[in-house]
Motif scaffolding. Structure first.
Motif, mmCIF file in Angstrom:
data_model
loop_
_atom_site.group_PDB
_atom_site.id
_atom_site.type_symbol
_atom_site.label_atom_id
_atom_site.label_comp_id
_atom_site.label_asym_id
_atom_site.label_seq_id
_atom_site.Cartn_x
_atom_site.Cartn_y
_atom_site.Cartn_z
ATOM 1 N N ASP A 79 0.838 -1.201 0.000
ATOM 2 C CA ASP A 79 0.000 0.000 0.000
ATOM 3 C C ASP A 79 0.875 1.254 0.000
ATOM 4 N N LEU A 80 2.057 1.133 0.630
ATOM 5 C CA LEU A 80 2.936 2.290 0.810
ATOM 6 C C LEU A 80 4.380 1.807 0.891
ATOM 7 N N ILE A 81 5.288 2.590 0.361
ATOM 8 C CA ILE A 81 6.716 2.372 0.595
ATOM 9 C C ILE A 81 7.214 3.538 1.437
ATOM 10 N N LEU A 95 8.419 4.428 -7.726
ATOM 11 C CA LEU A 95 7.595 5.449 -7.073
ATOM 12 C C LEU A 95 6.117 5.263 -7.382
ATOM 13 N N ASN A 96 5.822 4.652 -8.511
ATOM 14 C CA ASN A 96 4.425 4.482 -8.930
ATOM 15 C C ASN A 96 3.799 3.174 -8.468
ATOM 16 N N GLY A 101 1.758 5.826 -2.520
ATOM 17 C CA GLY A 101 3.006 6.431 -2.937
ATOM 18 C C GLY A 101 4.196 6.032 -2.079
ATOM 19 N N CYS A 102 5.328 6.670 -2.355
ATOM 20 C CA CYS A 102 6.559 6.468 -1.592
ATOM 21 C C CYS A 102 6.788 7.699 -0.723
ATOM 22 N N ILE A 103 6.856 7.494 0.584
ATOM 23 C CA ILE A 103 6.976 8.585 1.545
ATOM 24 C C ILE A 103 8.363 8.558 2.164
ATOM 25 N N ASN A 104 9.029 9.698 2.172
ATOM 26 C CA ASN A 104 10.380 9.805 2.691
ATOM 27 C C ASN A 104 10.407 10.631 3.975
ATOM 28 N N VAL A 105 11.210 10.184 4.931
ATOM 29 C CA VAL A 105 11.472 10.944 6.151
ATOM 30 C C VAL A 105 12.810 11.652 5.955
#
Length: 308
Positions: A79-81, A95-96, A101-105
């Motif tokens: 569901d999410l990276i 990314l797709n 989506g892909c969430i970055n910290v």
């Protein structure tokens, strides 16, 4: 939520630990193990070590863009990276993949300090406040739309180690908050203002070389930003000294920058471009980190000596 986590160093372990408490982890992606130390022994990445302790599947591709690895990610159907300090650029195809989506910290208040070493540069630059930004990943370097931020104070005596730990925990908390907001549809995408962007380049050996023509305050900030590693350093005769702690003191001496102005039993003071710096903690090449008084018991530092 079904999550794939991507991360490598200690900083990322905090995020993975938080995710394990709140979401289903399909797999953990980390950089390949590398040889370290004099014996060149293969060492697991901190994220891999933690993931294995939690019986999580770990994948370590040499190239995240490799077609066979991309297919593995697609097959996992996340569901999410979630990404925290992974260390490789992700392709647009990756990314797709996830629904959310892909969430970055990222370890700065974007768009300030895009790049590889935002925490260190915020200290080196003398900032009083830094922070964490969660963002959608995009093709550019840290250019994606922002989601949530949290500010973190940098206290006058904080070094990189202290700031790192504060930010790692705050980043983990903000990641969980961001995922919850994504699930609830309560978070807004905020485009970054390119005009406000700054860059935090990768640290090199030369980054740590002290320029004594700079102000005592800026040199002290460099020492804090590179403490405990890789360390700010200066040449002293045939030696190289790493300097970790110092105190800014007033000075009006007419001496070349880098000159030792005074020596006591506990410290020595060096002329800077503006003011002077009393050296309180250091490390000689091949030796242990120690208080300056311990160093002075075994080494002669004289008034008029020049550090370069």
């Amino acid at each position: 939520m079904k999550v794939i986590f991507m991360g490598t160093p200690d900083f990322a372990v905090y995020s993975l630990e938080a995710l394990c408490k709140h979401h289903e982890i399909l797999a953990v992606i980390s950089q390949p193990d590398r040889p370290k130390g004099r014996g060149k022994k293969m060492v697991e990445t901190p994220v891999k070590a933690y993931a294995l302790s939690q019986n999580l599947e770990v994948l370590q591709p040499e190239r995240a863009r490799a077609p066979e690895f991309v297919e593995q990610l697609k097959a996992l159907a996340p569901d999410l990276i979630a990404v925290t300090a992974y260390g490789q650029i992700l392709s647009e195809e990756i990314l797709n993949i996830p629904k959310y989506g892909c969430i970055n910290v990222h370890g700065s208040l974007l768009p300030k300090y895009r790049g590889a070493a935002p925490m260190q540069w915020s200290i080196i630059d003398g900032d009083a406040v830094t922070g964490i930004t969660t963002m959608y990943m995009a093709k550019g370097m840290d250019t994606g739309d922002m989601l949530l931020t949290v500010e973190i104070p940098i206290l006058p005596d904080d070094n990189f180690e202290v700031v790192h730990d504060k930010m790692a925990q705050s980043g983990a908390d903000l990641l969980i908050e961001t995922i919850t907001a994504l699930e609830n549809g309560t978070v807004e995408r905020i485009p970054q203002k390119e005009a406000d962007a700054t860059y935090a380049p990768m640290l090199t050996k030369e980054t740590g070389h002290i320029d004594w023509t700079k102000s005592a305050d800026s040199i002290r900030n460099l020492m804090r930003g590179l403490d405990p590693a890789p360390g700010a350093y200066t040449g002293y005769g045939e030696e190289v000294l790493k300097l970790f702690k110092g105190k800014v003191v007033a000075d009006e001496a007419d001496s070349p920058c880098g000159t030792v102005l005074s020596v006591t039993k506990k410290s020595f003071t060096v002329k800077c471009g503006e003011g002077a710096l009393e050296i309180l903690e250091l490390q000689a090449k091949g030796g242990k980190r120690m208080l300056t008084d311990a160093y002075l018991r075994g080494h002669a530092v004289n008034v008029g000596d020049l550090l370069q």
